[in-house]
Scaffold this motif. Structure first.
Motif, short mmCIF file in Angstrom:
data_model
loop_
_atom_site.label_atom_id
_atom_site.label_comp_id
_atom_site.label_asym_id
_atom_site.label_seq_id
_atom_site.Cartn_x
_atom_site.Cartn_y
_atom_site.Cartn_z
N GLN A 213 6.40 18.73 1.01
CA GLN A 213 6.36 19.04 2.44
C GLN A 213 6.44 17.78 3.30
N SER A 214 5.75 16.72 2.90
CA SER A 214 5.67 15.50 3.73
C SER A 214 6.74 14.47 3.41
N ASN A 215 7.50 14.68 2.33
CA ASN A 215 8.46 13.67 1.90
C ASN A 215 9.56 13.45 2.93
N LYS A 216 9.99 14.52 3.60
CA LYS A 216 11.10 14.41 4.53
C LYS A 216 10.76 13.64 5.80
N ASP A 217 9.46 13.40 6.06
CA ASP A 217 9.05 12.70 7.28
C ASP A 217 9.05 11.18 7.11
N PHE A 218 9.33 10.70 5.91
CA PHE A 218 9.22 9.28 5.64
C PHE A 218 10.52 8.75 5.06
N GLU A 219 10.72 7.46 5.30
CA GLU A 219 11.86 6.78 4.69
C GLU A 219 11.66 6.68 3.18
N ARG A 220 10.42 6.44 2.79
CA ARG A 220 10.07 6.36 1.38
C ARG A 220 8.59 6.67 1.24
N LEU A 221 8.24 7.36 0.17
CA LEU A 221 6.85 7.76 -0.06
C LEU A 221 6.51 7.48 -1.52
N LEU A 222 5.40 6.76 -1.73
CA LEU A 222 4.99 6.38 -3.07
C LEU A 222 3.53 6.72 -3.30
N LEU A 223 3.21 7.00 -4.57
CA LEU A 223 1.83 7.14 -5.03
C LEU A 223 1.64 6.16 -6.17
N LEU A 224 0.76 5.18 -5.98
CA LEU A 224 0.54 4.12 -6.96
C LEU A 224 -0.83 4.29 -7.60
N ASN A 225 -0.89 4.03 -8.92
CA ASN A 225 -2.18 4.10 -9.58
C ASN A 225 -2.93 2.78 -9.43
N GLN A 226 -4.04 2.66 -10.15
CA GLN A 226 -4.87 1.47 -10.00
C GLN A 226 -4.18 0.20 -10.44
N ASN A 227 -3.13 0.30 -11.25
CA ASN A 227 -2.39 -0.88 -11.72
C ASN A 227 -1.14 -1.15 -10.88
N GLY A 228 -0.94 -0.37 -9.81
CA GLY A 228 0.25 -0.54 -8.98
C GLY A 228 1.49 0.11 -9.56
N VAL A 229 1.33 0.92 -10.63
CA VAL A 229 2.46 1.62 -11.24
C VAL A 229 2.74 2.90 -10.46
N PRO A 230 3.98 3.16 -10.07
CA PRO A 230 4.29 4.37 -9.29
C PRO A 230 4.06 5.63 -10.12
N LEU A 231 3.25 6.53 -9.59
CA LEU A 231 3.10 7.86 -10.16
C LEU A 231 4.07 8.84 -9.51
N PHE A 232 4.49 8.48 -8.28
CA PHE A 232 5.51 9.26 -7.59
C PHE A 232 6.27 8.30 -6.68
N LYS A 271 11.54 2.04 11.65
CA LYS A 271 11.36 1.91 13.09
C LYS A 271 12.56 2.44 13.86
N SER A 272 13.76 2.17 13.36
CA SER A 272 14.95 2.65 14.06
C SER A 272 14.99 4.17 14.08
N ARG A 273 14.56 4.77 12.98
CA ARG A 273 14.53 6.24 12.92
C ARG A 273 13.46 6.80 13.84
N LEU A 274 12.34 6.12 13.93
CA LEU A 274 11.26 6.57 14.80
C LEU A 274 11.64 6.43 16.26
N TYR A 275 12.17 5.26 16.66
CA TYR A 275 12.49 5.03 18.07
C TYR A 275 13.72 5.81 18.51
N GLU A 276 14.54 6.18 17.57
CA GLU A 276 15.71 6.97 17.93
C GLU A 276 15.31 8.32 18.52
N ARG A 277 14.21 8.85 18.05
CA ARG A 277 13.76 10.15 18.54
C ARG A 277 13.00 10.05 19.85
N ILE A 278 12.46 8.87 20.18
CA ILE A 278 11.61 8.78 21.36
C ILE A 278 12.23 7.97 22.50
N ASN A 279 13.38 7.33 22.26
CA ASN A 279 13.96 6.48 23.30
C ASN A 279 14.32 7.28 24.56
#
Length: 587
Positions: A213-232, A271-279
């Motif tokens: 659901q939230s993935n489309k709102d971000f340029e990139r979305l990551l979930l990192l474990n305690q070692n910094g290894v991406p879980l998603f 930032k460009s994607r964010l400001y594009e919607r609010i300019n």
């Protein structure tokens, strides 16, 4: 008052406001537009960050719930008494008995993937390497599976978390990515001390589904474990994300640390994607604010600038006065009513300063009279006792002792009748001489009853102390400590310097005094000027920098310590004036 009455205003405030409006109009539009645009832009950015942070927190709650379900499942399995008993190795079991026990454990483990669809595999490793699982026929694969690097870290105790890094697991002849939840525990049904391992493998895809659901709102979305290894990772094809990627100014990085097990969510917003919607919205809003601001500034800004500037000066002047600066003078050259008010303020401060100085002088004179009165309290009683002794010695024909005693008395009287600053302070050397004269008189009256020992360094002799500071202490030691005792009296007088202070101590071997008297200083007819008098004078001249302390042990003696600032000069009258000023004005 002649200066105030002769003042003539050159222009009124109303005229000045109208003249300044024309100058402000041209500059206010540009400034207000830029300020408004920047302000609204920051607000929109902060709002976007807050909204996205809320989304991350919602996802975090789902992840925490998934982790909690795994922990509850593990606790239930570990605490299952029947299952633990079936897994204990019995050397007397036949092959069939071991098979049926393992099969019964398998049937119980099958229930957990049914209750939690994310679980692909549940297995327990006995200390001898025997594996109990919810699947049958995977024994050979489990041996290879448990020799992989992810599980070796748990066997060797190098892993700090119960959640492993993502790794492969063959399920139904398909290779899938799983994350293992590993718990080592002791089987309470097994008498041995070896550790069992419980491994819960859950599907990484189920974890990734939480971000749909939230993935489309971000340029990139990551979930990192305690070692910094991406879980998603929403964009696994792109190079691994680092903090330096957000420092280029193109992205906004949001980090959520509310996930358990020290996992982190990292959301990247362009930032460009964010400001594009609010300019467009910001542009429209800026135009509205600019027009409104122009109107408001045309009406209020000139008035506020001209009125508040003199008023601010007046406020600052009043603050200096409240801090005790009575030399404050207000300079207002506005040519209007505010300048008239400034002139009135200056005249008021001059009158106030004159009144306070007069009051200060009156209080100083009053206090001087009180000090002189306190100092004179010892004269009648001491002279009376001394003259009685002189009469006795004269009748006895002891003329030399009469001469010595009379000379000592004259020396004491000369010190008593001093006036001015000399009546308040003296050097420690003169105070020692005064005590020696007093001791000589008392030795004539009570021969052989006491002796005095001095322990004062020569460098302390020029130090300024209160006049008649030591004599009352010696008198108290004699009359209240030594004379009531039957043993030989001894009084030790010492002085030590500590940094910027000097400490004078008077110690005797008399009968001592009670605890209540050490709290309430002694003062009666026989103590003369008394300890209360000394304490009052210390407080008057030095304030909190000086103090008087009494220590006494009944039957052993008493010690009085006086602490005061070390100085070899006369008191600073300017400092006393300031202290009187503060007392009177309350500033």
């Amino acid at each position: 008052m002649s200066n105030l009455s002769g003042f003539k205003m050159r222009a009124r405030i109303r005229t000045k406001i109208m003249a300044v409006c024309a100058l402000i109009l041209s500059s206010s539009l540009l400034i207000s537009s830029w300020v408004t645009y920047s302000y609204v832009k920051d607000i929109m950015r902060e709002q976007a960050v807050r909204d996205n942070t809320t989304k991350l927190e919602q996802t975090s709650s789902f992840i925490n719930r998934m982790q909690e379900q795994l922990r509850e499942t593990a606790e239930y399995i570990i605490s299952d008494s029947e299952m633990n008993a079936l897994m204990v190795k019995d050397p007397y079991d036949t092959y069939e008995q071991s098979y049926f026990k393992k099969n019964k454990v398998r049937e119980k483990l099958k229930l957990f993937p049914v209750m939690n669809s994310s679980l692909l595999n549940v297995m327990i490793i006995r200390p001898d390497g025997e594996v109990f699982s919810n699947y049958q026929g995977y024994d050979s694969y489990y041996k290879e599976y448990l020799n992989q690097a992810w599980f070796a870290a748990y066997r060797m105790g190098r892993s700090e978390s119960r959640f492993s890094d993502p790794h492969d697991f063959i399920f139904l002849n398909r290779r899938q990515q799983v994350i293992s939840y590993v718990v080592d525990y002791r089987n309470f049904k097994d008498d041995g001390d070896e550790r069992y391992y419980l491994v819960l493998d859950f599907n990484q895809k189920d974890l990734a589904s939480l971000f749909e659901q939230s993935n489309k709102d971000f340029e990139r979305l990551l979930l990192l474990n305690q070692n910094g290894v991406p879980l998603f990772d929403s964009n696994p094809e792109v190079t691994p994300w680092t903090d330096s990627d957000s420092q280029g100014g193109k992205y906004i990085e949001i980090v959520d640390d509310t996930v358990g097990e020290r996992w982190q969510q990292v959301a990247v917003i362009s930032k460009s994607r964010l400001y594009e919607r609010i300019n467009k919205l910001l542009l429209f809003y800026t135009l509205i604010v600019a027009v409104s601001l122009i109107v408001v500034m045309m009406i209020l800004l000139p008035l506020l600038v001209q009125l508040t500037r003199p008023i601010s000066k007046l406020v600052r002047a009043m603050k200096r006065v409240s801090a005790g600066d009575l030399n404050t003078e207000l300079q207002i050259r506005s040519g209007d009513e505010m300048e008239l008010l400034g002139l009135g303020f200056n005249r008021m401060m001059k009158d106030l300063k004159s009144l306070i100085e007069s009051h200060v002088q009156e209080q100083k004179e009053k206090r001087n009279m009180q000090i002189q009165l306190l100092l004179s309290q010892m004269n009648p009683h001491f002279i009376y006792n001394t003259l009685n002794t002189v009469i006795y010695l004269a009748h006895a024909g002891r003329t030399k002792e009469v001469a010595d005693m009379t000379a000592s008395l004259i020396y004491l009287l000369q010190n008593t009748i001093k006036i001015g600053d000399d009546a308040w302070f003296t050097t420690l050397e003169d105070e020692i001489e005064l005590v020696n004269k007093y001791a000589a008189i008392q030795d004539c009256r009570y021969p052989g009853r006491f002796r005095i020992e001095w322990d004062i360094q020569e460098e302390l002799l020029p130090c300024m102390v209160l006049r008649m500071m030591l004599q009352p202490l010696i008198e108290n030691a004699l009359y209240h400590g030594i004379f009531p005792s039957e043993r030989q009296g001894w009084i030790g007088i010492s002085a030590r310097r500590s940094d910027r202070f000097i400490e004078v101590s008077v110690l005797d071997n008399g009968i001592g005094i009670s605890t209540s008297q050490t709290v309430l200083p002694i003062q009666n007819a026989s103590t003369g000027i008394g300890l209360t008098n000394i304490r009052e004078r210390l407080n008057f001249h030095y304030g909190v920098q000086a103090g008087l302390e009494i220590k006494s042990f009944p039957g052993e003696g008493t010690e009085v310590r006086i602490r005061l600032p070390f100085t070899i000069e006369d008191g600073d009258s300017t400092a006393e004036d300031s202290r009187f000023m503060r007392k009177i004005t309350g500033l």
